[in-house]
Design a protein around this motif. Structure first.
Motif, short mmCIF file in Angstrom:
data_model
loop_
_atom_site.label_atom_id
_atom_site.label_comp_id
_atom_site.label_asym_id
_atom_site.label_seq_id
_atom_site.Cartn_x
_atom_site.Cartn_y
_atom_site.Cartn_z
N ASP A 25 -0.95 4.47 -2.38
CA ASP A 25 -1.80 4.10 -3.52
C ASP A 25 -0.99 3.79 -4.77
O ASP A 25 -1.48 3.13 -5.68
CB ASP A 25 -2.79 5.22 -3.84
N ARG A 26 0.24 4.25 -4.82
CA ARG A 26 1.08 3.93 -5.98
C ARG A 26 1.22 2.41 -6.08
O ARG A 26 1.30 1.86 -7.18
CB ARG A 26 2.46 4.58 -5.87
N ILE A 27 1.21 1.73 -4.95
CA ILE A 27 1.34 0.27 -4.92
C ILE A 27 -0.03 -0.38 -5.13
O ILE A 27 -0.21 -1.19 -6.03
CB ILE A 27 1.97 -0.19 -3.60
N VAL A 34 6.82 -2.30 -4.83
CA VAL A 34 7.45 -1.59 -3.72
C VAL A 34 8.86 -1.21 -4.16
O VAL A 34 9.63 -2.05 -4.63
CB VAL A 34 7.50 -2.46 -2.44
N GLY A 35 9.19 0.07 -4.01
CA GLY A 35 10.52 0.55 -4.36
C GLY A 35 11.31 0.97 -3.14
O GLY A 35 12.54 1.05 -3.17
N TYR A 36 10.60 1.23 -2.04
CA TYR A 36 11.24 1.64 -0.81
C TYR A 36 10.39 1.16 0.35
O TYR A 36 9.16 1.28 0.33
CB TYR A 36 11.40 3.16 -0.74
N MET A 37 11.04 0.59 1.36
CA MET A 37 10.31 0.14 2.54
C MET A 37 11.18 0.36 3.76
O MET A 37 12.41 0.27 3.70
CB MET A 37 9.91 -1.33 2.42
N TYR A 38 10.52 0.72 4.85
CA TYR A 38 11.25 0.93 6.10
C TYR A 38 10.38 0.50 7.27
O TYR A 38 9.15 0.43 7.16
CB TYR A 38 11.71 2.39 6.25
#
Length: 109
Positions: A25-27, A34-38
């Motif tokens: 929900d931060r996005i 997006v600050g981190y994605m995997y």
């Protein structure tokens, strides 16, 4: 009921995929990029891309609460942050974080 930053009418087709992903929900609610994605191994039971998108500032307590994340089509998250698009074809096990210059770099930790 969540108040999303983008409305249904704001979402445009940016990529040719109907696969899903998980985003916090931060996005989607708070409107943070997006600050981190995997990318994990996708679920074979669902049209899952394997991508997981986070702002990068979520606490473990926040992440542990399932109410703070949802399943979306990857295209939806691309509308929130088109910077992710060049990385979507990355292999499973890939991870990226946004550095202090605002660019995604591989997370090789």
């Amino acid at each position: 009921m969540k108040n999303y930053k983008l409305t249904k009418d704001d979402i445009k087709v940016l990529i040719d995929s109907r696969e899903g992903c998980i985003a916090t929900d931060r996005i989607t609610v708070d409107g943070v990029k997006v600050g981190y994605m995997y990318k994990e191994e996708p679920s074979e039971k669902y049209p899952d891309s394997g991508w997981r998108f986070l702002a990068g500032d979520e606490t473990q307590e926040y992440l542990d609460n399932p109410k703070n994340s949802e399943i979306y089509q990857v295209n939806t998250i691309c509308n929130y942050d088109p910077d992710i698009i060049p990385y979507l074809d990355s292999e499973c096990g890939s991870a990226f974080y946004r550095n202090s210059r605002g660019k995604f770099v591989p997370d090789n930790r």
